[in-house]
Each structure stands twice: as C-alpha cells, then as structure tokens.
Scaffold this active site. Structure first.
Site, PDB file in Angstrom:
ATOM      1  CB  VAL A  15     -12.403   1.118   5.525  1.00 47.01           C
ATOM      2  CG1 VAL A  15     -12.887  -0.188   6.052  1.00 47.01           C
ATOM      3  CG2 VAL A  15     -13.503   2.079   5.250  1.00 47.01           C
ATOM      4  N   GLY A  17      -6.865   2.344   5.196  1.00 47.21           N
ATOM      5  CA  GLY A  17      -5.646   2.814   5.845  1.00 47.21           C
ATOM      6  C   GLY A  17      -5.534   2.338   7.282  1.00 47.21           C
ATOM      7  CB  THR A  37     -10.756  14.060  10.357  1.00 46.92           C
ATOM      8  OG1 THR A  37     -11.137  14.648   9.115  1.00 46.92           O
ATOM      9  CG2 THR A  37     -11.728  14.424  11.441  1.00 46.92           C
ATOM     10  CG  ASN A 105      -8.315   1.053  -6.220  1.00 48.79           C
ATOM     11  OD1 ASN A 105      -7.324   0.336  -6.308  1.00 48.79           O
ATOM     12  ND2 ASN A 105      -9.512   0.597  -5.889  1.00 48.79           N
ATOM     13  CB  SER A 131      -6.215  -6.546  -4.495  1.00 44.34           C
ATOM     14  OG  SER A 131      -7.454  -7.228  -4.593  1.00 44.34           O
ATOM     15  CE  LYS A 185      -6.559  -3.406  -6.208  1.00 46.26           C
ATOM     16  NZ  LYS A 185      -7.565  -2.430  -6.156  1.00 46.26           N
ATOM     17  CG  HIS A 188      -6.852  -7.684  -9.104  1.00 47.63           C
ATOM     18  ND1 HIS A 188      -7.879  -7.024  -8.447  1.00 47.63           N
ATOM     19  CD2 HIS A 188      -6.692  -8.857  -8.446  1.00 47.63           C
ATOM     20  CE1 HIS A 188      -8.299  -7.778  -7.448  1.00 47.63           C
ATOM     21  NE2 HIS A 188      -7.600  -8.885  -7.425  1.00 47.63           N
ATOM     22  CG  ASN A 189      -9.725  -3.532  -9.084  1.00 43.13           C
ATOM     23  OD1 ASN A 189      -8.957  -4.315  -8.545  1.00 43.13           O
ATOM     24  ND2 ASN A 189     -10.158  -2.452  -8.479  1.00 43.13           N
ATOM     25  CD  GLU A 192     -12.844  -7.193  -7.602  1.00 39.86           C
ATOM     26  OE1 GLU A 192     -11.646  -7.096  -7.280  1.00 39.86           O
ATOM     27  OE2 GLU A 192     -13.716  -6.403  -7.185  1.00 39.86           O
ATOM     28  CE  LYS A 263     -16.347   1.514  -4.095  1.00 39.00           C
ATOM     29  NZ  LYS A 263     -15.368   1.046  -3.107  1.00 39.00           N
TER      30      LYS A 263
HETATM   31  P1  NBP Z   1     -11.804   6.634   1.115  1.00 37.38           P
HETATM   32  O1  NBP Z   1     -11.530   6.379  -0.320  1.00 37.38           O
HETATM   33  O2  NBP Z   1     -13.202   6.754   1.541  1.00 37.38           O
HETATM   34  O3  NBP Z   1     -11.028   7.980   1.532  1.00 37.38           O
HETATM   35  C1  NBP Z   1     -11.145   8.517   2.816  1.00 37.38           C
HETATM   36  C2  NBP Z   1      -9.821   9.027   3.312  1.00 37.38           C
HETATM   37  O4  NBP Z   1      -9.339  10.079   2.443  1.00 37.38           O
HETATM   38  C3  NBP Z   1      -9.933   9.648   4.693  1.00 37.38           C
HETATM   39  O5  NBP Z   1      -8.765   9.355   5.407  1.00 37.38           O
HETATM   40  C4  NBP Z   1     -10.037  11.120   4.360  1.00 37.38           C
HETATM   41  O6  NBP Z   1      -9.676  11.958   5.430  1.00 37.38           O
HETATM   42  C5  NBP Z   1      -9.054  11.216   3.257  1.00 37.38           C
HETATM   43  N1  NBP Z   1      -9.118  12.469   2.489  1.00 37.38           N
HETATM   44  C6  NBP Z   1     -10.045  12.916   1.612  1.00 37.38           C
HETATM   45 BR1  NBP Z   1     -11.599  12.073   1.226  1.00 37.38          BR
HETATM   46  N2  NBP Z   1      -9.763  14.102   1.088  1.00 37.38           N
HETATM   47  C7  NBP Z   1      -8.583  14.448   1.639  1.00 37.38           C
HETATM   48  C8  NBP Z   1      -7.760  15.577   1.491  1.00 37.38           C
HETATM   49  N3  NBP Z   1      -8.062  16.554   0.638  1.00 37.38           N
HETATM   50  N4  NBP Z   1      -6.632  15.628   2.230  1.00 37.38           N
HETATM   51  C9  NBP Z   1      -6.311  14.631   3.077  1.00 37.38           C
HETATM   52  N5  NBP Z   1      -7.047  13.518   3.257  1.00 37.38           N
HETATM   53  C10 NBP Z   1      -8.177  13.420   2.538  1.00 37.38           C
HETATM   54  O7  NBP Z   1     -11.063   5.537   2.020  1.00 37.38           O
HETATM   55  P2  NBP Z   1     -10.905   3.958   1.840  1.00 37.38           P
HETATM   56  O8  NBP Z   1     -12.190   3.310   1.459  1.00 37.38           O
HETATM   57  O9  NBP Z   1     -10.202   3.498   3.051  1.00 37.38           O
HETATM   58  O10 NBP Z   1      -9.941   3.811   0.584  1.00 37.38           O
HETATM   59  C11 NBP Z   1      -8.645   4.383   0.568  1.00 37.38           C
HETATM   60  C12 NBP Z   1      -8.010   4.121  -0.784  1.00 37.38           C
HETATM   61  O11 NBP Z   1      -7.883   2.717  -0.977  1.00 37.38           O
HETATM   62  C13 NBP Z   1      -8.833   4.632  -1.967  1.00 37.38           C
HETATM   63  O12 NBP Z   1      -7.973   5.121  -2.961  1.00 37.38           O
HETATM   64  C14 NBP Z   1      -9.545   3.397  -2.453  1.00 37.38           C
HETATM   65  O13 NBP Z   1      -9.897   3.475  -3.808  1.00 37.38           O
HETATM   66  C15 NBP Z   1      -8.496   2.339  -2.198  1.00 37.38           C
HETATM   67  N6  NBP Z   1      -9.015   0.987  -2.019  1.00 37.38           N
HETATM   68  C16 NBP Z   1     -10.129   0.741  -1.341  1.00 37.38           C
HETATM   69  C17 NBP Z   1     -10.598  -0.552  -1.186  1.00 37.38           C
HETATM   70  C18 NBP Z   1     -11.826  -0.844  -0.386  1.00 37.38           C
HETATM   71  O14 NBP Z   1     -12.226  -2.015  -0.362  1.00 37.38           O
HETATM   72  N7  NBP Z   1     -12.434   0.155   0.263  1.00 37.38           N
HETATM   73  C19 NBP Z   1      -9.886  -1.605  -1.738  1.00 37.38           C
HETATM   74  C20 NBP Z   1      -8.707  -1.340  -2.394  1.00 37.38           C
HETATM   75  C21 NBP Z   1      -8.281  -0.045  -2.547  1.00 37.38           C
HETATM   76  P3  NBP Z   1     -10.802  12.462   6.482  1.00 37.38           P
HETATM   77  O15 NBP Z   1     -10.957  11.333   7.451  1.00 37.38           O
HETATM   78  O16 NBP Z   1     -10.192  13.665   7.070  1.00 37.38           O
HETATM   79  O17 NBP Z   1     -12.041  12.748   5.694  1.00 37.38           O
END
Ligand code: NBP
Length: 480
Positions: A15, A17, A37, A105, A131, A185, A188-189, A192, A263
């Site tokens: 989501v 990225g 993937t 994060n 954020s 950050k 910040h959280n 929050e 989290k």
């Molecule tokens: P996720 O935290 O759910 O991570 C999923 C991603 O990590 C996918 O691209 C997955 O690849 C990859 N991945 C994993 Br799991 N293990 C891996 C490995 N061993 N090698 C390579 N890739 C790997 O995704 P997100 O919710 O988009 O969050 C991304 C980051 O941003 C996190 O650190 C999160 O804490 C931070 N964040 C999130 C938010 C939010 O609102 N969601 C806000 C701010 C910051 P795959 O597709 O191949 O499984």
C-alpha cells in the site's frame, strides 16, 4: 540490461510503497520500481503506468541497474527483519556513494545500527519517517529525513517535491543526522496516540455524562474544528461519529469492537521516554488505555463484580456548559501531550548528538501527517521566539489558554471520576501540569524513605551536600 535512466528507485510496493512511487512519478521523476513478488509491480503498471515515467523491474539486479548513480534507493517494506533482508540483498549490488533510504517504520536504534553497517561499505543509509498513511503517501506526506547532510543534498529535492506543502513550504526536512528521522517519526506516532486517546475520552464524556448521541457529538466536533482545535483528527472524528452502519442502522461507532490495536510505535515512544527519563504521561496513558481495552477477560471479570449500571454513575451536568468544559480540557490536555512529545525530542536529540530544530519539526507536521493541526503553527512560532524553550507549556500563547481553561479541566476530570468514566489521558495531563507548577512535591518524602530503607542518601533544602540519617540507630545525620 536496463539503461540507468531512473533518478530514484523504490522497492516494496504494498500500500505505502505503491502510493509513494505514484506520487514520485506524478512529480516528474523517473522511478525504477521493484517488489519481491512481481505481481505487485505488474499491477502498479497496469493500473497507474500512465501517471508518470516508471521503469518496472523484476529482479533486484535489474532494479539497481536502472537507477542513475549515485543511486537513491527507497525501501518501503515491512519494518524489522524484512528491511534487513532487503538491505542484505541490495548491498552487494550497490556502489560507493549510493544512498539507501528506509522509509518504513523502523525503530531508530535499528536505523543507527544499519547506518553504521552501511558506512563500512561506503554507502549512505538514511532512516526516513513518512507519515500520512496511504492517502498521504499518494498525495503528499510529511517526511522526516535523517542520515547525512551529503545524502540529503541528493535525496532532499525529490522528497521535498512530493511532500505536502503549506504556504509554498514542503512538509519535509532533514531533521537531523543518524536515526533522527525515525526518532522524530516515533514521537510523532506517540503524540498521535495521545491525540486520539484525548479525543476518545472527550467522546465518552460527552456521551456518557453529557447525554449526547453520536450524531450530536459529530456536530460538536465539527464546531470544534472551526476553532483552535482544528485538525485532521478532529474532522475525522466528526465524520466517523456521523456515520451510520448500513447493515444495522446503528451509529457506526457502536458496531465496532472496543479493543484498540497498537502496532508498536506508541510502545517504542514510551520505552524510549523511560530510558531518557522524560515524563510523557499522555502518550503512556494512551498506550496503556489501548492495552486495557484489549484485556477482554479482565474486563469481563471486573464487570461481573463491579456494577456498571448507569444509575450508579449518574452525574447531573448542564449539557452546553459541559460541552464547553470538555473542549477546554481537551485543548489543555493536548498542549500537555505536545509539550511532553517535544520535550522527548529535545532530550533524545541531546542524548544522541542530533541537532534537531523543534520549530521545524512542528512546521513539517502542519500537513501531510495524521496529527496535522492549526495548533502546530503556534508551536513553530514558540520555538522561533525562543529556540531553547524549557517547556511549551509556559509560552505566552499556551500558558494563557491553559490558565483560561484550567477550571474547566479540573471540573471535567472530577466529573469523570464521579461518573465512573475513565479519563486516563485527561487525568494524567492535569496531574502533570499540577506536578510542574507545585511549589513542593512529595518527592521529598520518597527521598527520605529511600534513605531509610536503602541508605540512598538525600540532599537538603537549606545547605549543600549529600546526607544520610541513621534511621536504625540514634537518628543522627551524617554528611557523605
Ligand atoms: P507492509 O508493512 O505490509 O509490508 C509489505 C511489503 O514488504 C511488501 O512489498 C512485501 O513484499 C515486502 N516484504 C516482506 Br513482508 N518481507 C520481505 C522480504 N523478506 N524481502 C523483500 N520484501 C519483503 O507494507 P505497507 O503497509 O505498505 O508498509 C510499508 C512500510 O511503511 C512499513 O514499514 C510500515 O510500517 C510503514 N508505514 C506504513 C503506514 C501505513 O499507513 N500502512 C504508514 C506509515 C509507515 P511481497 O509483496 O513480496 O510480500
């Protein structure tokens, strides 16, 4: 072999990225994209490939080869082991001077460790807090960048172009070197957490004691959003409380299970505050309140033994006056939560040797992030006037607001206690405020007790030195 024509690369297309990559592409930067993937890469191109210049790659080798040197590689994968796994795979493919940016994060101590490790390979490592959730990632997040000045020279312009903008200024800054970006950050959280807990307590009070239904409380929050409390979370609270569940016709808030998730960043903030010796009571209570909400068995056991019938806890209030009092209590408690959070950043910066401009931090939180609020402009002004401010609480603007609201604040906390409504964040914030302004604290007694049972010694108010009383003997005092 792919031409090295991308100005930046991003691996990790879940989501966050995916949206960040789209945001970067939409701002005219050619971006190489990669995901473990491949299906996620394909789907981004299929759905949004026309939004900018993407270079889709399937392997990490192809990905790295597609980026101009010195390369900027953003990592947006799950925090923790996945981030280390991606770094391990990337390092052998990179060249000296390349910049690896972790936008996930991460805990700031992991960032410090990773930066040291990558330095050995001649690589820059930049821990960057992003954020604003998925919406922010797409349309303009708040970005807190750490790492070296040199890395920021190359990375900064790109990140500043995709960040939220306020009055032509980006909500993105190089907040400090090393792990400073992820530290800021994290706090910040934490803030929050406190912000949301204070809002939740306000809602509970207005409903349980004020007697207002969710739709009416939505109106109250909408009105509050016109004044000094104006913020993303206050607006969102109004929207959520106004929402009716389609299936049952009930207020949506009534069909959601009352166990809050955490989290981990709230917990990290509290753990760090304990290490630093900074009392962040609002954030800590907010974190514990979430834990309490999740203790279903204990809650059930307590409900069986201690009545929760409304008649037991009825308190009569003048509804409109109570609404006004809750608003004042919310504002004052929020000032405390932010004062505590900024205090933690100041002490963390000193401890780690980071030069963090607190006014600038408030400035880049004005938009893009979850705690964005009108209020932050005042914090920036306060630090601009006095960069070495001891506490935000005492600046004229906030001090006046707290002085004006303190009676209401006390009334709300007392009424909540009488009515059996838990207000851990309101209550602890008021106690923090009283603790700071008190002439004498009972810590004197604690010091005396510590000396009694453990000969820990104490200091006196009337002369210099360290003293011990022979508690088990003749009660004579000696100086050590
Ligand atoms: P996720 O935290 O759910 O991570 C999923 C991603 O990590 C996918 O691209 C997955 O690849 C990859 N991945 C994993 Br799991 N293990 C891996 C490995 N061993 N090698 C390579 N890739 C790997 O995704 P997100 O919710 O988009 O969050 C991304 C980051 O941003 C996190 O650190 C999160 O804490 C931070 N964040 C999130 C938010 C939010 O609102 N969601 C806000 C701010 C910051 P795959 O597709 O191949 O499984």
């Amino acid at each position: 072999m792919t031409d090295a024509r991308a100005t930046i690369g991003l691996t990790g297309l879940a989501v966050m990225g995916r949206n960040l990559a789209r945001n970067i592409a939409r701002h005219g930067h050619t971006i190489a994209i990669h995901n473990r993937t491949v299906a996620k890469t394909t789907s981004l191109i299929d759905d949004h490939g026309d939004e900018g210049d993407f270079v889709a790659t399937e392997s990490l080798e192809e990905f790295v080869a597609a980026i101009e040197k010195p390369r900027v590689v953003l990592i947006m994968v799950k925090a923790g082991e996945p981030t280390d796994a991606v770094i391990d795979d990337l390092v052998p493919l990179l060249d000296e001077g390349d910049i690896v940016v972790d936008c996930g994060n991460a805990h700031f101590s992991d960032t410090i460790r990773r930066e040291e490790r990558l330095q050995e390979h001649g690589l820059h490592f930049v821990g960057t807090g992003v954020s604003g959730g998925e919406e922010g990632a797409l349309n303009g997040p708040s970005i807190m960048v750490g790492g070296s000045d040199e890395a920021y020279e190359r990375l900064g312009p790109i990140m500043e172009s995709i960040a939220a903008q306020v009055d032509g200024e980006p909500c993105c800054a190089h907040v400090g070197v090393g792990g400073a970006g992820h530290f800021v950050k994290m706090v910040h959280n934490g803030i929050e957490y406190a912000d949301m807990q204070l809002i939740a307590e306000s809602y509970d009070l207005l409903r349980s004691i004020g007697g207002l239904e969710p739709a009416a409380i939505a109106d109250v929050f909408a009105e509050w959003n016109q004044g000094e409390l104006e913020s993303f979370l206050i607006q969102m609270t109004s929207d959520v409380l106004r929402h009716t569940d389609a299936g049952t016709g009930k207020p949506f808030v009534d069909v959601v299970k009352d166990a809050a998730e955490q989290k981990g960043t709230g917990r990290w903030t509290v753990q760090s505050a304990l290490d630093l010796g900074v009392p962040i009571t609002g954030i800590a209570e907010a974190t514990f309140a979430r834990s309490l909400s999740g203790h279903a068995e204990q809650r059930e056991a307590a409900r069986k033994v201690f009545s929760t019938s409304p008649e037991d806890d009825t308190v009569e209030v003048d509804q409109q006056a109570f609404v006004d009092d809750v608003r004042a209590a919310l504002y004052s408690s929020k000032v405390v939560a932010y004062a505590q959070g900024f205090d933690q950043i100041a002490v963390g910066a000193e401890e780690n040797g980071w030069d963090i401009d607190l006014g600038q931090v408030a400035k880049i939180w004005r938009d893009g992030c979850i705690i964005r609020a009108r209020f932050l402009g005042r914090i920036t002004e306060a630090y601009a006037e006095e960069p070495d401010l001891t506490t935000l609480l005492t600046t004229e603007f906030f001090a006046d607001a707290v002085k004006e609201g303190v009676d209401a604040w006390r009334h709300v906390v007392a009424t909540a206690a009488q009515g059996g409504v838990p207000v851990p964040a309101f209550g602890s914030s008021l106690s923090y405020f009283d603790g700071l302004r008190r002439e004498r604290l009972p810590a004197a007694l604690i010091q005396a007790l510590r000396d009694n049972f453990g000969a820990h010694t104490y200091q006196r108010v009337d002369r210099e030195g360290t003293f011990h009383t022979a508690w088990a003997g003749d009660l004579t005092e000696s100086e050590s």
